[in-house]
Design a protein around this motif. Sequence first.
Motif, PDB file in Angstrom:
ATOM      1  N   GLY A   1      -5.121  -2.409  -2.661  1.00 33.49           N
ATOM      2  CA  GLY A   1      -5.403  -2.626  -1.244  1.00 33.49           C
ATOM      3  C   GLY A   1      -6.852  -2.989  -1.002  1.00 33.49           C
TER       4      GLY A   1
ATOM      5  N   LEU B   1      -4.034  -3.525   6.811  1.00 30.09           N
ATOM      6  CA  LEU B   1      -3.717  -4.863   6.311  1.00 30.09           C
ATOM      7  C   LEU B   1      -2.992  -5.686   7.374  1.00 30.09           C
ATOM      8  CD1 LEU B   1      -2.588  -3.922   2.681  1.00 30.09           C
ATOM      9  CD2 LEU B   1      -4.598  -5.286   3.296  1.00 30.09           C
TER      10      LEU B   1
ATOM     11  N   VAL C   1      -3.229   2.237   5.079  1.00 25.82           N
ATOM     12  CA  VAL C   1      -3.746   0.978   4.541  1.00 25.82           C
ATOM     13  C   VAL C   1      -2.841  -0.186   4.941  1.00 25.82           C
ATOM     14  CG1 VAL C   1      -4.430  -0.256   2.449  1.00 25.82           C
ATOM     15  CG2 VAL C   1      -4.878   2.190   2.630  1.00 25.82           C
ATOM     16  N   SER C   2      -1.543   0.036   5.038  1.00 27.69           N
ATOM     17  CA  SER C   2      -0.629  -1.026   5.491  1.00 27.69           C
ATOM     18  C   SER C   2      -0.934  -1.417   6.938  1.00 27.69           C
ATOM     19  CB  SER C   2       0.830  -0.571   5.373  1.00 27.69           C
ATOM     20  OG  SER C   2       1.257  -0.570   4.031  1.00 27.69           O
TER      21      SER C   2
ATOM     22  N   ALA D   1       0.807  -1.222   0.000  1.00 26.25           N
ATOM     23  CA  ALA D   1       0.000   0.000   0.000  1.00 26.25           C
ATOM     24  C   ALA D   1       0.841   1.273   0.000  1.00 26.25           C
ATOM     25  CB  ALA D   1      -0.930  -0.005   1.212  1.00 26.25           C
TER      26      ALA D   1
ATOM     27  N   ASP E   1      -2.617   1.982  -6.262  1.00 23.38           N
ATOM     28  CA  ASP E   1      -2.225   1.206  -5.078  1.00 23.38           C
ATOM     29  C   ASP E   1      -3.414   1.008  -4.148  1.00 23.38           C
ATOM     30  OD1 ASP E   1       0.325   0.490  -5.575  1.00 23.38           O
ATOM     31  OD2 ASP E   1       1.256   1.712  -4.031  1.00 23.38           O
ATOM     32  N   ASP E   2      -4.231   2.065  -3.996  1.00 24.87           N
ATOM     33  CA  ASP E   2      -5.422   1.964  -3.154  1.00 24.87           C
ATOM     34  C   ASP E   2      -6.387   0.916  -3.704  1.00 24.87           C
ATOM     35  OD1 ASP E   2      -4.784   3.640  -1.134  1.00 24.87           O
ATOM     36  OD2 ASP E   2      -6.219   5.208  -1.634  1.00 24.87           O
TER      37      ASP E   2
END
Length: 385
Positions: free
Chosen positions: A158, A334, A330-331, A122, A154-155
Amino acid sequence: MALLRSARFPALLLLIAAVVGLVLANTPLADAAFAVKDAYLGVPGVFEMSVGHWIQDGLLAVFFFVAAVELQFELTNGQLASPKRAVLPAIAATGGVLVPIAVYLAIAGGSDAASGWPIPTATDIAFALGVLAVFGRGLPSGVRVFLLALAILDDIVGIVFIAVLFTSDVDFGMLLLAVVALAVFAVCSRILDTRARGAAVIGLIVSSLVTWYAVYQSGVHATIAGVALGLAMAQHPAMRALHALEPWVNGLVLPLFALSAALVVIPAVPARELSPAFWGALVALPIGKLVGIAVAGGIAQRMLRVPAPAALTMGDLLAAGALGGIGFTVSLLLSELAFAGAPGIRDQATLGVLAGSAISLVLAAMLVSWRAWHHRRTTAQTRDS
Protein backbone atom coordinates in the motif's frame (compact mmCIF):
# COMPACT_ATOMS: atom_id res chain seq x y z
CA MET A 1 -4.89 3.93 27.86
CA ALA A 2 -4.59 0.15 28.25
CA LEU A 3 -7.93 -0.23 26.50
CA LEU A 4 -6.63 1.73 23.49
CA ARG A 5 -3.56 -0.53 23.30
CA SER A 6 -5.68 -3.69 23.13
CA ALA A 7 -6.53 -5.44 19.88
CA ARG A 8 -10.32 -5.49 20.35
CA PHE A 9 -11.41 -2.01 21.43
CA PRO A 10 -9.66 0.04 18.68
CA ALA A 11 -11.27 -2.16 16.02
CA LEU A 12 -14.70 -1.56 17.60
CA LEU A 13 -13.97 2.18 17.76
CA LEU A 14 -13.07 2.22 14.06
CA LEU A 15 -16.29 0.46 13.15
CA ILE A 16 -18.39 2.86 15.23
CA ALA A 17 -16.65 5.88 13.69
CA ALA A 18 -17.31 4.63 10.16
CA VAL A 19 -20.98 3.98 10.95
CA VAL A 20 -21.33 7.46 12.50
CA GLY A 21 -19.77 9.03 9.38
CA LEU A 22 -22.11 7.15 7.07
CA VAL A 23 -25.16 8.03 9.18
CA LEU A 24 -24.19 11.72 9.43
CA ALA A 25 -23.84 11.97 5.65
CA ASN A 26 -27.35 10.64 5.13
CA THR A 27 -29.29 12.66 7.70
CA PRO A 28 -30.28 16.35 7.98
CA LEU A 29 -26.92 16.86 9.73
CA ALA A 30 -25.07 16.17 6.46
CA ASP A 31 -24.61 19.84 5.50
CA ALA A 32 -23.07 20.67 8.87
CA ALA A 33 -20.78 17.61 8.74
CA PHE A 34 -19.52 18.43 5.23
CA ALA A 35 -19.08 22.10 6.21
CA VAL A 36 -16.76 21.04 9.04
CA LYS A 37 -14.83 18.67 6.78
CA ASP A 38 -14.39 21.38 4.12
CA ALA A 39 -13.52 24.20 6.54
CA TYR A 40 -9.97 25.53 6.15
CA LEU A 41 -7.49 25.63 9.03
CA GLY A 42 -4.00 27.07 9.13
CA VAL A 43 -2.26 30.39 8.81
CA PRO A 44 -4.18 32.47 6.21
CA GLY A 45 -1.99 33.37 3.26
CA VAL A 46 0.83 31.13 4.49
CA PHE A 47 -0.38 27.54 4.78
CA GLU A 48 -3.96 26.30 4.94
CA MET A 49 -5.70 22.96 4.37
CA SER A 50 -9.25 21.76 4.81
CA VAL A 51 -10.08 19.74 7.91
CA GLY A 52 -10.44 16.67 5.68
CA HIS A 53 -6.95 17.15 4.28
CA TRP A 54 -5.47 17.78 7.73
CA ILE A 55 -6.87 14.40 8.73
CA GLN A 56 -5.82 12.58 5.54
CA ASP A 57 -2.42 14.21 4.99
CA GLY A 58 -1.52 15.26 8.52
CA LEU A 59 -2.95 12.96 11.18
CA LEU A 60 -2.74 9.88 8.96
CA ALA A 61 1.01 10.51 8.59
CA VAL A 62 1.23 9.76 12.33
CA PHE A 63 -0.51 6.42 11.73
CA PHE A 64 1.96 5.59 8.98
CA PHE A 65 4.84 6.58 11.28
CA VAL A 66 3.63 4.04 13.86
CA ALA A 67 3.13 1.41 11.14
CA ALA A 68 6.67 2.05 9.84
CA VAL A 69 8.17 1.70 13.34
CA GLU A 70 6.41 -1.68 13.68
CA LEU A 71 7.69 -2.62 10.23
CA GLN A 72 11.24 -1.62 11.14
CA PHE A 73 11.09 -3.82 14.25
CA GLU A 74 9.68 -6.79 12.33
CA LEU A 75 12.35 -6.47 9.63
CA THR A 76 15.20 -6.38 12.16
CA ASN A 77 14.04 -8.39 15.18
CA GLY A 78 10.60 -9.79 14.43
CA GLN A 79 8.70 -12.08 12.08
CA LEU A 80 10.35 -10.76 8.89
CA ALA A 81 13.93 -10.67 10.19
CA SER A 82 14.72 -14.02 8.60
CA PRO A 83 14.19 -14.29 4.82
CA LYS A 84 13.24 -17.94 5.30
CA ARG A 85 10.45 -17.02 7.72
CA ALA A 86 9.23 -14.21 5.49
CA VAL A 87 8.96 -16.23 2.27
CA LEU A 88 5.66 -17.98 3.01
CA PRO A 89 3.68 -14.86 4.06
CA ALA A 90 5.36 -12.91 1.24
CA ILE A 91 4.07 -15.37 -1.39
CA ALA A 92 0.63 -15.43 0.24
CA ALA A 93 0.60 -11.61 0.34
CA THR A 94 1.51 -11.53 -3.35
CA GLY A 95 -1.51 -13.71 -4.13
CA GLY A 96 -3.57 -11.46 -1.85
CA VAL A 97 -2.58 -8.46 -3.98
CA LEU A 98 -2.68 -9.87 -7.51
CA VAL A 99 -5.97 -11.78 -7.31
CA PRO A 100 -8.01 -8.82 -5.92
CA ILE A 101 -6.52 -6.60 -8.65
CA ALA A 102 -7.56 -9.16 -11.26
CA VAL A 103 -11.08 -9.41 -9.78
CA TYR A 104 -11.45 -5.63 -9.65
CA LEU A 105 -10.28 -5.18 -13.24
CA ALA A 106 -12.55 -8.01 -14.41
CA ILE A 107 -15.45 -5.93 -13.09
CA ALA A 108 -14.26 -2.34 -13.65
CA GLY A 109 -11.65 -2.70 -16.39
CA GLY A 110 -12.41 -0.56 -19.42
CA SER A 111 -14.64 1.81 -17.43
CA ASP A 112 -13.86 5.17 -15.83
CA ALA A 113 -13.41 3.28 -12.56
CA ALA A 114 -10.45 1.18 -13.77
CA SER A 115 -7.91 3.42 -12.03
CA GLY A 116 -9.19 2.17 -8.68
CA TRP A 117 -7.47 -1.20 -9.04
CA PRO A 118 -5.11 -0.63 -6.03
CA ILE A 119 -8.09 -0.21 -3.66
CA PRO A 120 -8.70 -3.89 -2.74
CA THR A 121 -5.01 -4.73 -2.17
CA ALA A 122 -4.81 -3.52 1.46
CA THR A 123 -5.35 -5.25 4.81
CA ASP A 124 -6.26 -3.25 7.90
CA ILE A 125 -3.99 -4.56 10.69
CA ALA A 126 -6.07 -3.06 13.51
CA PHE A 127 -9.31 -4.63 12.29
CA ALA A 128 -7.76 -7.97 11.35
CA LEU A 129 -6.01 -8.40 14.70
CA GLY A 130 -9.14 -7.19 16.50
CA VAL A 131 -11.27 -9.91 14.89
CA LEU A 132 -8.52 -12.43 15.61
CA ALA A 133 -8.43 -11.39 19.29
CA VAL A 134 -12.22 -11.59 19.68
CA PHE A 135 -12.85 -14.89 17.88
CA GLY A 136 -9.45 -16.62 17.77
CA ARG A 137 -9.02 -18.03 21.27
CA GLY A 138 -7.19 -21.32 20.84
CA LEU A 139 -5.62 -20.65 17.45
CA PRO A 140 -2.00 -21.78 17.26
CA SER A 141 0.63 -19.04 17.33
CA GLY A 142 1.62 -19.92 13.76
CA VAL A 143 -1.67 -18.55 12.42
CA ARG A 144 -1.22 -15.28 14.31
CA VAL A 145 2.38 -14.91 13.14
CA PHE A 146 1.36 -15.63 9.55
CA LEU A 147 -1.45 -13.06 9.64
CA LEU A 148 0.74 -10.37 11.25
CA ALA A 149 3.49 -10.83 8.67
CA LEU A 150 0.90 -10.89 5.87
CA ALA A 151 -0.71 -7.64 7.06
CA ILE A 152 2.66 -5.91 7.41
CA LEU A 153 3.67 -6.94 3.88
CA ASP A 154 0.29 -5.71 2.60
CA ASP A 155 1.02 -2.36 4.25
CA ILE A 156 4.35 -2.20 2.39
CA VAL A 157 2.49 -2.74 -0.90
CA GLY A 158 0.00 0.00 0.00
CA ILE A 159 2.83 2.40 0.86
CA VAL A 160 4.55 1.67 -2.45
CA PHE A 161 1.31 2.25 -4.37
CA ILE A 162 0.78 5.58 -2.60
CA ALA A 163 4.37 6.68 -3.27
CA VAL A 164 4.49 5.60 -6.92
CA LEU A 165 0.96 5.92 -8.28
CA PHE A 166 -0.26 9.05 -6.54
CA THR A 167 2.71 11.33 -7.00
CA SER A 168 2.67 14.02 -9.67
CA ASP A 169 4.69 17.09 -10.65
CA VAL A 170 7.47 16.35 -8.17
CA ASP A 171 9.30 19.39 -6.79
CA PHE A 172 12.80 17.94 -6.44
CA GLY A 173 13.99 20.96 -4.44
CA MET A 174 11.40 20.24 -1.77
CA LEU A 175 12.17 16.53 -1.97
CA LEU A 176 15.86 17.30 -1.35
CA LEU A 177 14.89 19.44 1.65
CA ALA A 178 12.84 16.49 2.96
CA VAL A 179 15.86 14.16 2.62
CA VAL A 180 18.10 16.60 4.50
CA ALA A 181 15.52 17.07 7.27
CA LEU A 182 15.08 13.28 7.45
CA ALA A 183 18.85 12.84 7.89
CA VAL A 184 18.81 15.40 10.73
CA PHE A 185 15.88 13.52 12.30
CA ALA A 186 17.80 10.22 12.10
CA VAL A 187 20.90 11.76 13.73
CA CYS A 188 18.88 13.43 16.49
CA SER A 189 17.16 10.14 17.33
CA ARG A 190 20.58 8.54 17.82
CA ILE A 191 21.82 11.16 20.30
CA LEU A 192 18.57 11.29 22.24
CA ASP A 193 19.98 9.35 25.18
CA THR A 194 23.17 11.41 25.48
CA ARG A 195 23.91 14.68 27.29
CA ALA A 196 22.56 16.53 24.25
CA ARG A 197 19.05 15.26 24.96
CA GLY A 198 17.44 18.72 25.06
CA ALA A 199 18.87 19.74 21.69
CA ALA A 200 18.01 16.31 20.27
CA VAL A 201 14.33 16.61 21.28
CA ILE A 202 14.06 20.06 19.67
CA GLY A 203 15.86 18.73 16.59
CA LEU A 204 13.46 15.78 16.35
CA ILE A 205 10.38 18.00 16.52
CA VAL A 206 11.63 20.59 14.04
CA SER A 207 13.12 18.11 11.54
CA SER A 208 10.00 15.89 11.58
CA LEU A 209 7.74 18.88 10.85
CA VAL A 210 10.08 20.09 8.09
CA THR A 211 10.18 16.58 6.59
CA TRP A 212 6.39 16.38 6.53
CA TYR A 213 5.97 19.89 5.09
CA ALA A 214 8.62 19.35 2.40
CA VAL A 215 7.15 16.00 1.34
CA TYR A 216 3.68 17.55 1.19
CA GLN A 217 4.93 20.45 -0.94
CA SER A 218 7.02 18.15 -3.16
CA GLY A 219 3.96 16.47 -4.70
CA VAL A 220 4.60 13.11 -2.99
CA HIS A 221 1.71 12.10 -0.73
CA ALA A 222 2.38 13.43 2.77
CA THR A 223 1.80 10.08 4.51
CA ILE A 224 5.08 8.90 2.96
CA ALA A 225 6.82 11.34 5.32
CA GLY A 226 5.45 9.33 8.24
CA VAL A 227 6.80 6.12 6.71
CA ALA A 228 10.24 7.64 6.11
CA LEU A 229 10.45 9.04 9.65
CA GLY A 230 9.40 5.71 11.18
CA LEU A 231 12.03 3.76 9.24
CA ALA A 232 14.79 6.35 9.85
CA MET A 233 14.40 6.67 13.62
CA ALA A 234 16.75 4.71 15.88
CA GLN A 235 14.92 1.63 17.08
CA HIS A 236 15.00 2.16 20.84
CA PRO A 237 13.52 5.68 20.85
CA ALA A 238 11.24 4.64 17.97
CA MET A 239 9.67 1.92 20.11
CA ARG A 240 9.21 4.43 22.95
CA ALA A 241 7.52 6.80 20.50
CA LEU A 242 5.29 3.97 19.26
CA HIS A 243 4.26 3.18 22.84
CA ALA A 244 3.41 6.83 23.49
CA LEU A 245 1.57 7.39 20.20
CA GLU A 246 -0.33 4.11 19.92
CA PRO A 247 -3.30 5.14 22.14
CA TRP A 248 -3.65 8.43 20.24
CA VAL A 249 -3.51 6.70 16.88
CA ASN A 250 -6.05 4.06 17.94
CA GLY A 251 -8.31 6.42 19.85
CA LEU A 252 -8.18 9.60 17.75
CA VAL A 253 -6.32 9.43 14.42
CA LEU A 254 -7.90 6.31 12.91
CA PRO A 255 -11.46 6.96 14.16
CA LEU A 256 -11.32 10.54 12.82
CA PHE A 257 -10.09 9.28 9.46
CA ALA A 258 -12.78 6.56 9.39
CA LEU A 259 -15.49 9.10 10.22
CA SER A 260 -14.19 11.57 7.62
CA ALA A 261 -13.76 8.97 4.87
CA ALA A 262 -17.19 7.46 5.55
CA LEU A 263 -18.97 10.80 5.07
CA VAL A 264 -20.53 9.49 1.89
CA VAL A 265 -24.06 10.04 0.65
CA ILE A 266 -25.61 6.70 -0.29
CA PRO A 267 -26.78 7.14 -3.90
CA ALA A 268 -30.51 6.74 -4.48
CA VAL A 269 -30.05 4.71 -7.65
CA PRO A 270 -30.92 1.12 -8.63
CA ALA A 271 -28.18 -1.45 -8.07
CA ARG A 272 -27.64 -1.78 -11.82
CA GLU A 273 -26.65 1.89 -12.00
CA LEU A 274 -23.99 1.74 -9.30
CA SER A 275 -20.43 2.42 -10.48
CA PRO A 276 -18.13 -0.53 -11.32
CA ALA A 277 -15.87 0.95 -8.61
CA PHE A 278 -18.49 -0.05 -6.03
CA TRP A 279 -18.88 -3.58 -7.34
CA GLY A 280 -15.14 -4.01 -7.87
CA ALA A 281 -14.29 -3.15 -4.26
CA LEU A 282 -17.32 -5.05 -2.92
CA VAL A 283 -16.29 -8.32 -4.61
CA ALA A 284 -12.48 -8.02 -4.75
CA LEU A 285 -11.99 -7.49 -1.01
CA PRO A 286 -13.87 -10.52 0.40
CA ILE A 287 -13.47 -12.90 -2.56
CA GLY A 288 -10.20 -11.79 -4.16
CA LYS A 289 -8.32 -11.62 -0.87
CA LEU A 290 -9.63 -14.93 0.47
CA VAL A 291 -8.88 -16.85 -2.74
CA GLY A 292 -5.56 -15.11 -3.41
CA ILE A 293 -4.12 -15.60 0.08
CA ALA A 294 -5.41 -19.15 0.60
CA VAL A 295 -4.36 -20.48 -2.82
CA ALA A 296 -0.98 -18.71 -2.90
CA GLY A 297 -0.29 -19.76 0.70
CA GLY A 298 -1.15 -23.39 -0.07
CA ILE A 299 1.05 -23.42 -3.17
CA ALA A 300 3.90 -21.76 -1.25
CA GLN A 301 3.78 -24.41 1.49
CA ARG A 302 4.06 -27.16 -1.12
CA MET A 303 6.92 -25.38 -2.90
CA LEU A 304 8.78 -24.73 0.36
CA ARG A 305 7.95 -28.23 1.67
CA VAL A 306 6.83 -26.90 5.03
CA PRO A 307 6.70 -29.91 7.42
CA ALA A 308 3.26 -31.07 8.59
CA PRO A 309 3.41 -29.84 12.20
CA ALA A 310 4.34 -26.29 11.14
CA ALA A 311 2.20 -26.13 7.99
CA LEU A 312 -1.10 -24.26 8.03
CA THR A 313 -4.15 -26.24 6.95
CA MET A 314 -6.35 -24.94 4.15
CA GLY A 315 -8.94 -24.01 6.80
CA ASP A 316 -6.38 -21.81 8.58
CA LEU A 317 -5.34 -20.24 5.28
CA LEU A 318 -8.97 -19.49 4.42
CA ALA A 319 -9.44 -17.81 7.81
CA ALA A 320 -6.31 -15.71 7.23
CA GLY A 321 -7.53 -14.86 3.73
CA ALA A 322 -10.89 -13.66 5.06
CA LEU A 323 -9.11 -11.49 7.63
CA GLY A 324 -6.98 -10.08 4.81
CA GLY A 325 -10.14 -8.87 3.07
CA ILE A 326 -10.82 -6.30 5.81
CA GLY A 327 -9.23 -3.48 3.84
CA PHE A 328 -10.76 -0.49 5.59
CA THR A 329 -8.18 2.23 6.53
CA VAL A 330 -5.62 1.95 3.72
CA SER A 331 -8.28 0.90 1.18
CA LEU A 332 -10.30 4.01 2.08
CA LEU A 333 -7.19 6.16 1.59
CA LEU A 334 -6.45 4.50 -1.76
CA SER A 335 -10.06 5.15 -2.78
CA GLU A 336 -9.69 8.85 -1.88
CA LEU A 337 -6.48 9.10 -3.89
CA ALA A 338 -7.52 7.04 -6.92
CA PHE A 339 -10.65 9.11 -7.54
CA ALA A 340 -9.58 12.48 -6.13
CA GLY A 341 -10.87 14.17 -9.31
CA ALA A 342 -14.12 12.21 -9.50
CA PRO A 343 -16.10 12.66 -6.25
CA GLY A 344 -19.07 10.62 -7.49
CA ILE A 345 -16.97 7.54 -8.28
CA ARG A 346 -14.90 8.08 -5.11
CA ASP A 347 -18.00 7.99 -2.93
CA GLN A 348 -19.25 4.78 -4.53
CA ALA A 349 -15.80 3.20 -4.24
CA THR A 350 -15.81 4.17 -0.55
CA LEU A 351 -19.18 2.47 -0.10
CA GLY A 352 -17.75 -0.59 -1.84
CA VAL A 353 -14.79 -0.63 0.56
CA LEU A 354 -17.05 -0.33 3.60
CA ALA A 355 -19.43 -3.03 2.35
CA GLY A 356 -16.63 -5.35 1.18
CA SER A 357 -14.75 -4.95 4.46
CA ALA A 358 -17.96 -5.62 6.40
CA ILE A 359 -18.58 -8.84 4.45
CA SER A 360 -14.97 -9.88 5.04
CA LEU A 361 -15.34 -9.10 8.75
CA VAL A 362 -18.40 -11.33 9.11
CA LEU A 363 -16.84 -14.09 7.01
CA ALA A 364 -13.59 -13.87 8.97
CA ALA A 365 -15.44 -14.00 12.30
CA MET A 366 -17.15 -17.24 11.22
CA LEU A 367 -14.02 -18.88 9.78
CA VAL A 368 -11.75 -17.82 12.68
CA SER A 369 -14.34 -19.07 15.22
CA TRP A 370 -14.53 -22.40 13.38
CA ARG A 371 -10.76 -22.81 13.22
CA ALA A 372 -10.32 -21.78 16.87
CA TRP A 373 -12.96 -24.31 17.93
CA HIS A 374 -11.27 -26.98 15.82
CA HIS A 375 -7.84 -26.34 17.36
CA ARG A 376 -9.25 -26.23 20.91
CA ARG A 377 -11.01 -29.56 20.33
CA THR A 378 -7.88 -31.12 18.82
CA THR A 379 -5.76 -29.93 21.76
CA ALA A 380 -8.27 -31.30 24.25
CA GLN A 381 -8.38 -34.69 22.48
CA THR A 382 -4.58 -34.86 22.41
CA ARG A 383 -4.41 -34.03 26.11
CA ASP A 384 -7.00 -36.69 27.01
CA SER A 385 -5.44 -39.47 24.94
